[in-house]
Design an enzyme around this catalytic site. Structure first.
Site, PDB file in Angstrom:
ATOM      1  N   CYS A 150       0.832  -1.201   0.000  1.00 54.66           N
ATOM      2  CA  CYS A 150       0.000   0.000   0.000  1.00 54.66           C
ATOM      3  C   CYS A 150       0.869   1.255   0.000  1.00 54.66           C
ATOM      4  O   CYS A 150       2.098   1.186   0.017  1.00 54.66           O
ATOM      5  CB  CYS A 150      -0.916   0.019   1.211  1.00 54.66           C
ATOM      6  SG  CYS A 150       0.003   0.153   2.740  1.00 54.66           S
ATOM      7  N   CYS A 158       3.288   1.534   2.853  1.00 52.57           N
ATOM      8  CA  CYS A 158       4.487   0.701   2.702  1.00 52.57           C
ATOM      9  C   CYS A 158       5.514   1.421   1.836  1.00 52.57           C
ATOM     10  O   CYS A 158       6.704   1.449   2.160  1.00 52.57           O
ATOM     11  CB  CYS A 158       4.150  -0.631   2.037  1.00 52.57           C
ATOM     12  SG  CYS A 158       2.838  -1.544   2.830  1.00 52.57           S
ATOM     13  N   ASP A 179       8.389 -32.225   1.735  1.00 50.90           N
ATOM     14  CA  ASP A 179       9.642 -32.492   2.419  1.00 50.90           C
ATOM     15  C   ASP A 179       9.427 -31.982   3.841  1.00 50.90           C
ATOM     16  O   ASP A 179       8.518 -31.192   4.080  1.00 50.90           O
ATOM     17  CB  ASP A 179      10.761 -31.717   1.711  1.00 50.90           C
ATOM     18  CG  ASP A 179      12.014 -31.664   2.541  1.00 50.90           C
ATOM     19  OD1 ASP A 179      12.426 -32.723   3.004  1.00 50.90           O
ATOM     20  OD2 ASP A 179      12.559 -30.570   2.710  1.00 50.90           O
ATOM     21  N   ASP A 225      12.570 -28.005  -0.304  1.00 47.59           N
ATOM     22  CA  ASP A 225      13.515 -26.891  -0.315  1.00 47.59           C
ATOM     23  C   ASP A 225      14.964 -27.315  -0.412  1.00 47.59           C
ATOM     24  O   ASP A 225      15.813 -26.519  -0.765  1.00 47.59           O
ATOM     25  CB  ASP A 225      13.351 -26.047   0.953  1.00 47.59           C
ATOM     26  CG  ASP A 225      13.998 -26.719   2.139  1.00 47.59           C
ATOM     27  OD1 ASP A 225      13.803 -27.939   2.286  1.00 47.59           O
ATOM     28  OD2 ASP A 225      14.692 -26.042   2.902  1.00 47.59           O
ATOM     29  N   ASP A 268      15.993 -32.560  -2.369  1.00 44.78           N
ATOM     30  CA  ASP A 268      14.657 -32.588  -2.973  1.00 44.78           C
ATOM     31  C   ASP A 268      14.686 -32.247  -4.453  1.00 44.78           C
ATOM     32  O   ASP A 268      13.684 -32.429  -5.135  1.00 44.78           O
ATOM     33  CB  ASP A 268      13.735 -31.563  -2.294  1.00 44.78           C
ATOM     34  CG  ASP A 268      13.568 -31.839  -0.828  1.00 44.78           C
ATOM     35  OD1 ASP A 268      13.380 -33.016  -0.490  1.00 44.78           O
ATOM     36  OD2 ASP A 268      13.634 -30.891  -0.034  1.00 44.78           O
TER      37      ASP A 268
END
Lengths: 727, 52
Positions: free
Chosen positions: A42, A45, A446, A626, A630
């Protein structure tokens, strides 16, 4: 299309090479820093971020781009991205650094603006020609009609020549490759209708299709632009997430230490790995003692002790003491590289997915040609060789069947859906990821770093005596080991005052010891303190009195994980956990989440094999992971998601990246993907319905430019509006 | 119908001005951050004088 940059490769070394060049290039020029701001949304921010960064010493200017959730900072070279990230974290905005060298903004920008300019030119021409055409439709006669046709021609022909270039170029390319792409009928329709209209204008004819040709061009360009935008977003996502950390190592040579790129290391070299750094190579420890965090490689949460003679693999993180490692394998031979080749195998096995749009286009493009040709032949035969009438009708059929709505049907939905996902904190990297996500019937997670944050948290502080707690607080506070830090933080939060200790020292690879009132106290590994290590992650405290006491740790669940698993179950999809960690922690997490199907202690290849088995059994698997262990599974799954904290290789191998910490958006993404697929199919149905209505009219020779304009605009507009309905 | 002699050039010129304005906005990168530009209106910063 130019070749994709190396970021499509899942091999960490290939990803790192361009990053190294980019960093070198950046070092020369002015330091431009680009950070992503996933949570900015916004005006406040924007103001906060720009004000705080603007006040930071050394920063010349900072500008937030809210559309891309990015801030670009112009700063003096001594300002580092890490300082700015810390500064933003202080006011509550998590940020990640992007590599501006890899963003390749200029090229993408140039292409985008080029398309936008053609779109604008076509749009303005369309409005003007339409204005003149309305006069013709409402009954302009003879000389006036001819005049209007002439003016239309003067506007339309140059505009078509300019704005239609993307279609002509791609049609020519596909003709040269002896294929019949969607752009061939488009170009044919544009050229044929313009030529026929010009001829009709010369011959004082009644109907000219200049407006149809220009608006066709406009709508198609709009579709092309949307498509380009989502592709550019996907590509930049892949690029910006590529390796930022340039792999370098400290080599111990004859003349002391030297920092060299990992690629220059050869077997036999000795490298020093400082605490907190990642192993650059495979090797054997020759000096030093420490603990290694293998979680990214294997999923194990428990740190592993390493001393002289221990074998280490690239990718492990050194935790406590400096280590000297003799390189046994670097580059091609290292375990990192073997992992990458596993990924390549998995990617090869993933059958090339044809998107709905491609399947549609494959059936549609020949049909359009056949229809137009049929119309031409039929009318030639019917009228005994009236080429002018027959060509006119064929042009009308081409214009009406032209995949205007079809070209908008998919890009409009995909743009709208990826925009919605982006606002929820998900970056869609791959164009067909949404479609594949919609087909998923099973989700595999995972554990370490995905379902959990990968950060340990003390579990049983209440079971310990206050004296023990304050001793532990004092000892833990003196160490940088992740377990110690977690323990110290938790104790500080609980309000425990650290005991007064003297002679505190860290014993690398073992723990911390100190002296309290003449007695020795130690906090560290079980073996060091003569205790029996259990299954759970733990650190042990030993004083003069009694045996060593364990402080056990659990890994905290990622926020939203429980809700996500429940939500997936509600959607009628099955959930499984595949982890490299040992049985006890995986079982505990599975029980907490209510997942019955879990397997622990899996190697990377086993994970990939498990995914392959599931796929063969007919499942469409979404893999969320991650770690480096994996990546093969991520690449092999039907569609894959990784968190932004994941290793570069894992993010490169996955289709969607989760920017925030919360996992909840994944459930939303699955729902949006389903909706998007439904919208795409509806859009196809809509545009086909329009064709079914309009084609017979055109084929019968009853189509006027007015009918063509109405059919085309109505179908394009309904299709776009339908795409916007996506919630 | 004499009025057409004026009206057609007028409409073409107006359309041309619109097109030129569009190309100008494109050149000045006004489409780079549509969402942010929309939000910046709400910010109170630089209300008194433009950003130096």
């Amino acid at each position: 299309m130019e070749a994709m940059p190396a970021s499509v490769s899942a091999c960490p070394a290939c990803v790192a090479a361009p990053a190294a060049e980019a960093v070198a290039a950046r070092a020369k020029g002015r330091a431009g820093i680009v950070l992503t701001l996933p949570t900015a949304h916004c005006a406040a921010c924007i103001a906060d971020v720009e004000r705080v960064l603007g006040r930071y010493p050394g920063v010349r200017s900072a500008r937030v781009n809210l559309t891309r959730r990015r801030v670009s900072v112009d700063a003096s070279p001594d300002v580092t991205a890490d300082e700015l990230i810390a500064c933003l974290a202080g006011i509550g905005y998590p940020a990640h650094e992007l590599d501006p060298g890899l963003l390749n903004v200029t090229e993408t920008d140039r292409q985008g603006r080029d398309l936008l300019m053609r779109l604008g030119v076509a749009g303005f021409a369309m409005m003007n020609v339409m204005l003149l055409s309305v006069a013709v439709w409402s009954g302009a006669e003879a000389a006036t009609r001819d005049l209007f046709h002439w003016i239309s021609a003067m506007i339309a022909l140059p505009v078509l020549a300019f704005a239609g270039q993307p279609f002509f170029a791609s049609a020519w390319a596909s003709l040269k490759a002896r294929r019949l792409g969607m752009d061939v009928p488009i170009s044919l329709a544009l050229i044929l209708s313009a030529a026929m209209s010009l001829y009709e204008t010369f011959a004082h004819g009644q109907h000219a299709y200049f407006d149809a040709a220009v608006s066709l061009c406009f709508f198609l360009l709009a579709g092309r632009y949307l498509d380009f935008r989502s592709r550019a977003a996907a590509r930049s996502a892949a690029e910006e997430l590529a390796a930022l950390e340039v792999p370098r190592a400290i080599r111990l040579g004859m003349d002391g230490e030297a920092v060299v790129p990992v690629a220059e290391l050869v077997a036999g070299d000795r490298v020093r790995v400082m605490p907190g750094a990642r192993m650059p190579v495979d090797g054997v420890v020759t000096e030093g003692a420490s603990e290694l965090d293998r979680s990214l490689l294997t999923g194990e949460t428990l740190p592993v002790w390493a001393g002289a003679g221990s074998v280490v693999s690239a990718g492990e993180v050194n935790l406590t003491g400096p280590l000297t490692v003799r390189v046994t394998a670097a580059g091609q031979d290292s375990s990192l590289h073997r992992m990458a080749s596993l990924v390549a195998v998995a990617e090869g096995a993933r059958t090339r997915y044809t998107s709905l749009a491609d399947r549609m286009a494959r059936a549609y493009a020949p049909a359009v040609h056949v229809l137009a040709l049929a119309a031409l032949c039929f009318w030639l035969w019917q009228t005994g060789g009236d080429l002018r009438l027959s060509l006119n009708i064929a042009a009308a059929v081409l214009i009406i069947t032209c995949p205007c709505a079809l070209a908008l049907a998919v890009p409009a939905v995909v743009t709208s859906a990826s925009g919605r996902l982006f606002r929820k904190g998900l970056l869609v990297k791959n164009g067909t990821a949404l479609e594949r996500l919609a087909e998923v019937d099973m989700v595999v997670f995972d554990k370490t770093g995905t379902l959990t944050l990968g950060a340990p948290e003390p579990a049983d502080l209440r079971d310990h005596s206050p004296t023990d707690l304050s001793l532990a607080a004092a000892l833990a506070g003196a160490s940088a080991h992740p377990l110690s830090r977690a323990l110290a933080e938790a104790l500080a939060v609980a309000g425990v005052r650290p005991a007064r200790l003297s002679d505190i020292r860290e014993v690398p690879g073992q723990g911390v010891e100190g002296v309290c009132k003449g007695g020795r106290v130690r906090l560290g590994r079980a073996q060091w303190l003569g205790a029996q290590a259990g299954d759970m992650t733990a650190t042990w405290l030993k004083t003069d009195q009694g045996p060593a006491r364990a402080f056990t740790f659990t890994d905290r669940l990622r926020p939203g994980a429980e809700a996500l698993v429940a939500d997936i179950a509600r959607q009628g999809k099955s959930v499984a956990i595949l982890s490299g960690d040992s049985d006890a922690p995986v079982g505990a997490i599975a029980a907490q989440l209510g997942v019955k199907d879990w397997r622990a202690g899996m190697h990377p290849a086993e994970k990939a094999a498990a995914i392959a088995t599931l796929t063969e059994a007919g499942h469409r698997v979404l893999m969320v992971g991650d770690g480096l262990n994996d990546t093969a599974a991520l690449a092999g799954a039907h569609v894959s998601i990784s968190p932004a904290s994941a290793l570069d290789a894992a993010r490169v191998a996955s289709d969607i990246v989760l920017l925030g910490q919360d996992m909840q958006p994944i459930a939303a993404a699955m729902r949006i993907a389903l909706q998007a697929r439904r919208r795409i199919k509806q859009n196809f149905a809509l545009s086909i319905a329009y064709n079914l209505l309009a084609v017979p009219v055109a084929f019968a020779g009853l189509a006027t430019p007015l009918i063509a304009a109405l059919a085309m605009s109505a179908s394009s507009v309904t299709v776009s509006l339908n795409a916007l309905r996506l919630k | 119908m004499d009025v057409l002699v004026y009206l057609i050039p007028v409409s073409l010129v107006l359309g041309g001005i619109g097109l030129l304005a569009f190309l100008w906005t494109l050149k000045h990168r006004q489409y780079d951050d549509p969402e942010g530009d929309g939000q910046r209106i709400l910010s109170k910063e630089w209300d008194d004088h433009p950003r130096p």
